[in-house]
Every structure is written in structure tokens, then in C-alpha cells.
Scaffold this motif. Sequence first.
Motif, PDB file in Angstrom:
ATOM      1  N   ARG A 580      50.081  40.559  26.097  1.00 13.79           N
ATOM      2  CA  ARG A 580      48.540  39.799  25.961  1.00 13.79           C
ATOM      3  C   ARG A 580      48.498  38.655  27.039  1.00 13.79           C
ATOM      4  O   ARG A 580      47.365  38.144  27.108  1.00 13.79           O
ATOM      5  N   HIS A 581      49.747  38.298  27.753  1.00 17.55           N
ATOM      6  CA  HIS A 581      49.520  37.217  28.688  1.00 17.55           C
ATOM      7  C   HIS A 581      50.130  37.532  29.968  1.00 17.55           C
ATOM      8  O   HIS A 581      50.844  36.579  30.438  1.00 17.55           O
ATOM      9  N   ALA A 582      49.868  38.612  30.331  1.00 22.78           N
ATOM     10  CA  ALA A 582      50.647  39.164  31.613  1.00 22.78           C
ATOM     11  C   ALA A 582      50.158  38.278  32.788  1.00 22.78           C
ATOM     12  O   ALA A 582      51.055  37.913  33.685  1.00 22.78           O
ATOM     13  N   ARG A 583      48.955  37.594  32.766  1.00 18.95           N
ATOM     14  CA  ARG A 583      48.882  36.796  33.892  1.00 18.95           C
ATOM     15  C   ARG A 583      49.532  35.596  34.149  1.00 18.95           C
ATOM     16  O   ARG A 583      49.552  35.071  35.228  1.00 18.95           O
ATOM     17  N   PHE A 584      50.004  35.346  32.986  1.00 17.60           N
ATOM     18  CA  PHE A 584      50.860  33.823  32.992  1.00 17.60           C
ATOM     19  C   PHE A 584      52.373  34.297  32.984  1.00 17.60           C
ATOM     20  O   PHE A 584      53.277  33.446  32.978  1.00 17.60           O
ATOM     21  N   ALA A 585      52.498  35.567  33.423  1.00 20.72           N
ATOM     22  CA  ALA A 585      54.010  36.051  33.621  1.00 20.72           C
ATOM     23  C   ALA A 585      54.371  36.690  34.805  1.00 20.72           C
ATOM     24  O   ALA A 585      55.571  37.475  34.911  1.00 20.72           O
ATOM     25  N   GLY A 586      53.386  36.776  35.979  1.00 24.53           N
ATOM     26  CA  GLY A 586      53.374  37.332  36.965  1.00 24.53           C
ATOM     27  C   GLY A 586      54.893  37.528  37.806  1.00 24.53           C
ATOM     28  O   GLY A 586      55.548  38.193  38.461  1.00 24.53           O
ATOM     29  N   TRP A 587      55.359  36.128  38.030  1.00 24.27           N
ATOM     30  CA  TRP A 587      56.764  35.927  38.716  1.00 24.27           C
ATOM     31  C   TRP A 587      57.662  36.523  37.832  1.00 24.27           C
ATOM     32  O   TRP A 587      58.602  37.378  38.357  1.00 24.27           O
ATOM     33  N   GLY A 588      57.750  36.501  36.470  1.00 27.92           N
ATOM     34  CA  GLY A 588      58.686  37.010  35.569  1.00 27.92           C
ATOM     35  C   GLY A 588      58.610  38.748  35.656  1.00 27.92           C
ATOM     36  O   GLY A 588      59.733  39.218  35.485  1.00 27.92           O
ATOM     37  N   LEU A 589      57.317  39.218  35.776  1.00 27.61           N
ATOM     38  CA  LEU A 589      57.296  40.605  35.729  1.00 27.61           C
ATOM     39  C   LEU A 589      57.758  41.119  37.028  1.00 27.61           C
ATOM     40  O   LEU A 589      58.413  42.167  37.076  1.00 27.61           O
TER      41      LEU A 589
END
Length: 695
Positions: A580-589
Motif C-alpha cells: 500500500r505504501h510502495a512510494r515511500f519505500a523505493g530505496w528499500g525496494l
Amino acid sequence: MNRLKDATSPYLLQHADNPVEWFEWGEAAFAEAARRNVPLLISVGYSACHWCHVMAHESFEDQATAALMNEHFVNVKVDREERPDVDAVYMAATQAMTGQGGWPMTVFATPEGHPFYTGTYFPRQQFQRLLAGVSSAWTAEREAVLEQGSKIVEALNERSALPSGPLPTPDTLTRAVHSLADSFDPVRGGFGGAPKFPPSMALEFLLRYGAAAAGTTGDSEDAGDSGGEERRATVEAATSMAGRTLEAMARGGIYDQLAGGFARYSVDADWVVPHFEKMLYDNALLLRVYTHWWRSTGSALGRRVALETADWLLAEMRTPEGGFASALDADSEGVEGKFYAWTPEEIREVLGEEDGSWAIELFEVTGTFEHGTSVLQLLADPDPGDAERFARVRSALLAARARRVRPGRDDKVVAAWNGLVIAALAETGALFERPDLVDAAREAAVLVDELHVDGDRLLRTSRDGRAGTNAGVLEDYGDLAEGLLALYGVTGEVRWFRRAEALLDAVLERFSDGSGGFYDTADDAERLFQRPRDATDNATPSGQFAAAGALLSYAALTGSARHREAAEAALGTVTVLADRHARFAGWGLAAAQAALSGPIEVAIVGPAGDPATTALHREALLSPLPGLVLALGEPGSGIGAGSGSGSGSGSGEVPLLAGRGLVGGEPAAYVCRGFTCRMPVTTPAALRAELAGGA
């Protein structure tokens, strides 16, 4: 009393001559508030912030407003870029109390620092009424105010950390692509509506996701395999979202079509009108992602934008000491965007009627901004036959613009953001064969290493060759380690590997939260009412994800199980955020994709300067495999470095090179995963073939 005159922050220096009796953040302010028995008024902002300037002109430079502030409060001015920890805890309070945040941030707090009323920008008359109201409440309803502050602090401290989970799986990352697709704007690129911010870290993840799929062979190739079809569709969506967004930003007004470099964000959904401040961190992250886009696709636009942005960084943001300044203001002569915007008449005056009319059409000068002015766009490249004319027109407009009053520059050097630019310039310089860019990355690394390192600790800022006193936070350690490991991979200079090693050891020893995550401040940092920690990305990679990515790369170069396990534990929050919040985990992804891909380790062994060594090294750099790490050294440089199974590098050399030698007297490349290596190769073609199946 001018207490800000010796500050290292340009933002604080902007307020040094205010009639407000400002304090810097520190014990003196708290002690004075306790002595006078009055609240603290904490004003937080940064030098490139447009509305910070507006509130300063309206209120802090106004004698009547300043008199109210001085009579009833102890006033504290904070540069959020120097003290991100202070900013973080009070922003959490502001968002909890008002439902929104932003800068300037205005906080009223008890003499102990407990917030009891918060807000952002206030116009002068409203601010004056607020000052009177808060002072009255403090005098007449002291117990209620103190209780309010205590309850807010208690509620904030009861908030649990973001839950974690296991290391993301391939399915986790696929779901993250789908989550990004749900908010993707297929027409204009980017995610969500206005305002639009450059989604640099999400784009890096999408490029890595596509590159990992391209390196996977043999699986799900049958046309009848529904899983394979779905996988291919997801990969196509990832690469398409990245490419569409990168092109839209590069052609819009958010990109400076004359000099290169990106503004902070677009106020509209079409990337047309920017908020004109230019931040070092945005441009460092975007330089790296445009370079990676070119590496993955060969995009000519990606190459041009990367090189223009790199040149802009060197021309506009480099300091005399070799570091990189933090930001350029949005305003010049007190008007936002005045330096960048054009009227048709101004363009014709510079270029003449014929070239002027051509440029007006090419750059979409149609009154997109204020007062009939336009921000230049380049929605389509000029015809190839007009290349010389295009260069002439750009040069003339740029020369004319240079005669305007320039925006102010915040020239403090921030360790974290210089880490980001070191990585970007090193990789861009190596891939585009621009040694001057690599040299600039090296000089920035030397400055930070010699000026910001205090024993085994890191100082966050410096200015004019003088180190500040504020301790580095987690993002400083993680981003700088990331940059230094990238610089090592480009240059083979072990100094940078060793410094990254020391930084990451400090991360594990000083920042761990004991449950797999990290705090944003060290265990011996100044105690605020809350110890900040936030795993989600904002304008830059979160400290936790920055540390995780650097720990992963270091583990790949050393075989250290301790660092690998710490990276994987820190990436557990990605599993929670992906849906739901992939936009706020880009570097982690992006880091998780590297972890799932290995990452691939490549050791290049050969005499420095040997053309064969250089050719193998360049071939490895050209690989888009996620998180690929490079060790570069002379024959025998890894001897005695140990097996790589410990937490450090033994003698200080890079363990991935241990036992690797020439092959038949020729430079060689070893492709490995988990320190298990294939047979070495000696030609770029053979290395390319090895890497093609590496993911």
C-alpha cells in the motif's frame, strides 16, 4: 543580541540581524526559558524555503511582531537541514496535532521542550494574535498547557515503530510494482496528482526490477505459461513507468532546459511549473537514476540529461573546498522563479525575430507561469538538422540569463547529500568516460573524510572549510557509506572502502534499535523528548534503507554474515510497506531487489592502467544487474585479507580480491555470488556473457 552571527548555517545567518532575539537550538535556550518561566517559540525552516522567506519578511523583520516574541517567549531558530532530528520530532508533533506539516514550522513548547501548540506558516496579523493568545494561555491556564504538552509527548512516545516482517520475496516486489501502478499517471508520468515530486527512489527500484528480470533465463518462457505472461507484463509495466516518468520530467519545466538540473517539485501534475528551489539531494539522486536509465536502455535523452545535470552540479553547486552546496533558493530579487522565467519579448530581444520565434515555439513560451512569463519546456527535440541552431539559441539564452540576479545559495556541506552526489558522479563519470566527474567525486570524498570525520564519528555539516558541531544522523552514515563504496568500485582506491567499513560498524554499534531496525540518532546523541526513527523514504532515502543498502554492498564485498543479516533485518519493513505504501519505500525496494539478486560480486584483478584491466572494469560497470558490487585491485592485493567470513576486512584490503590472480598472465574478472565464483574470464565479451545470466 545577535546570537546567530557565528552560525555555520546560511539559514540561521539570514536571521542574524532580525529584531527577534533568536537563540540557536541548545541548552542556553532551555535554561533561559526556565529562568524567565516562559514558553519556547521554535521556528524551523531551511534556506531555500520560499514560505520561510515570506514569514521572515512579514514577521521576523517586523519590529512590532519581534517585540511580542521577545517579551513573551524564548525564540529558537532551527535549520532543519543541520538538525534533522529536531525537525523530525517536532514535525511528528505538528502532523499529529494539525493533520499536516511543512515549513516554516512553528512550535510553542514548554521550557522542557514539550510541544503544546504547533503550526506552519502564519501571516503577520494572525501570527500576532497567536502570540498574544499563547502568552495569555501560558499565564492564565499554565497547568492545562503543561498537561497538554505532557500528553502530546506521552502519545508520541507510545507510538510503536513501523512493524517489520521477513526479507521481501520476489512476490513482495511484484506486489510493489502493482502498488506503484495503481497511482501511476500514464499520460504525464509520475505518481498521484499535483504537486508532483521526482520519485527518484521508486524509479531506481523499477529499473532494478526490470534489469533483474532481463538477467533471468530459462524460467516461464513458454507462451502458455500464465505465470510467465503475468511476470512479463509486470516487468513491462515497471520499465514503462520508469521510462515515461523520466522522459516527462526531463522535458518539463521542472528540468532547467538551459543549464541542466532539476527543481524541487512541480506544482502541477504536468511537470510544467516548478517550485524553483534546487536541492543537492534531488539532483544527486536523479543524476544517478538517469545514468542507470541510459545503462539499461541506451536512452539518448537519459545520457543528455545525466551529463547536463552533472555539469550543472560542478558549475553551480561545488564549493571552493571541493564539496557540494546544499541548495539554490527559489527566489531572486524577492520573486519566486524570476531568474528562470521568460516572456516572448525577452526571448526575441536576446535572439532576434527569426531565432526568437523559433525558440518561443520550441520551448513552449505560452504564459505558463505568472505575469505572462513561461518556464521553458522541451516537449520534443528539435530536428537533427537544427542541432547547431539549438546549441546557439541555448547558449545565447543562458548568457542572457547569467546577467540576471542569481538565486541565493546555501553553501553548507551536508555529509549525507555529499554521499549521494559522490555515488552519482563516480558512476556517471565512469560510464560516460568523464574522468573530471570521478575526480569531483573523489575531492568531495576527501573533504568529507578529512573535515567531517571526528574519531569514529561523523559530523553532519561544514561550511567554508569549518566543521559544524552537529552530530551525524543515520542517513549521513548510510548515504556516505553508499557513496564511498561506489567510489571504491570505480577507482579501486581502498581508502574509501575502509572509511565505509568504519561508518557501517558505527551504524551497527550506535544506531541499532535491538529489533532489526535503526534509530535515526546515535545512542549517545542529544536526548530529545523522543528518539526519532522513521523507516520510510521522504525526499531522500530513509536512514534505515540507506544503511541497509550500504550494509548489503559491504557484505557482498567482504562475505560478512553480520552485515548481511543486519541489512536483511532492516529491509523487513519493506514487506509491510510494499502493498500500500510502495512510494515511500523505493530505496528499500531497490535494496531488496539487490539482495534477492545476490547481489552479484565481480572482482577485477589486473595492473592499474592496463588497457585489458580497464576494458574488463568498464564491462562490469555497464552491467545493470541490481546492486552489483565491484572490487578492483592489483594482482595480490587481496592476499592476507582473510576469508571474508568475519565482520571486517582483516588487514584492510578487500576480501573479495583474496586469492584472485591473473589468468595466464592476463587481467581477469571473477563473477561470484556469496563468495562462490565461476571460472575467471579475461575478455569483455566473456564477462558480458557471464553477467548476462547473473541474476
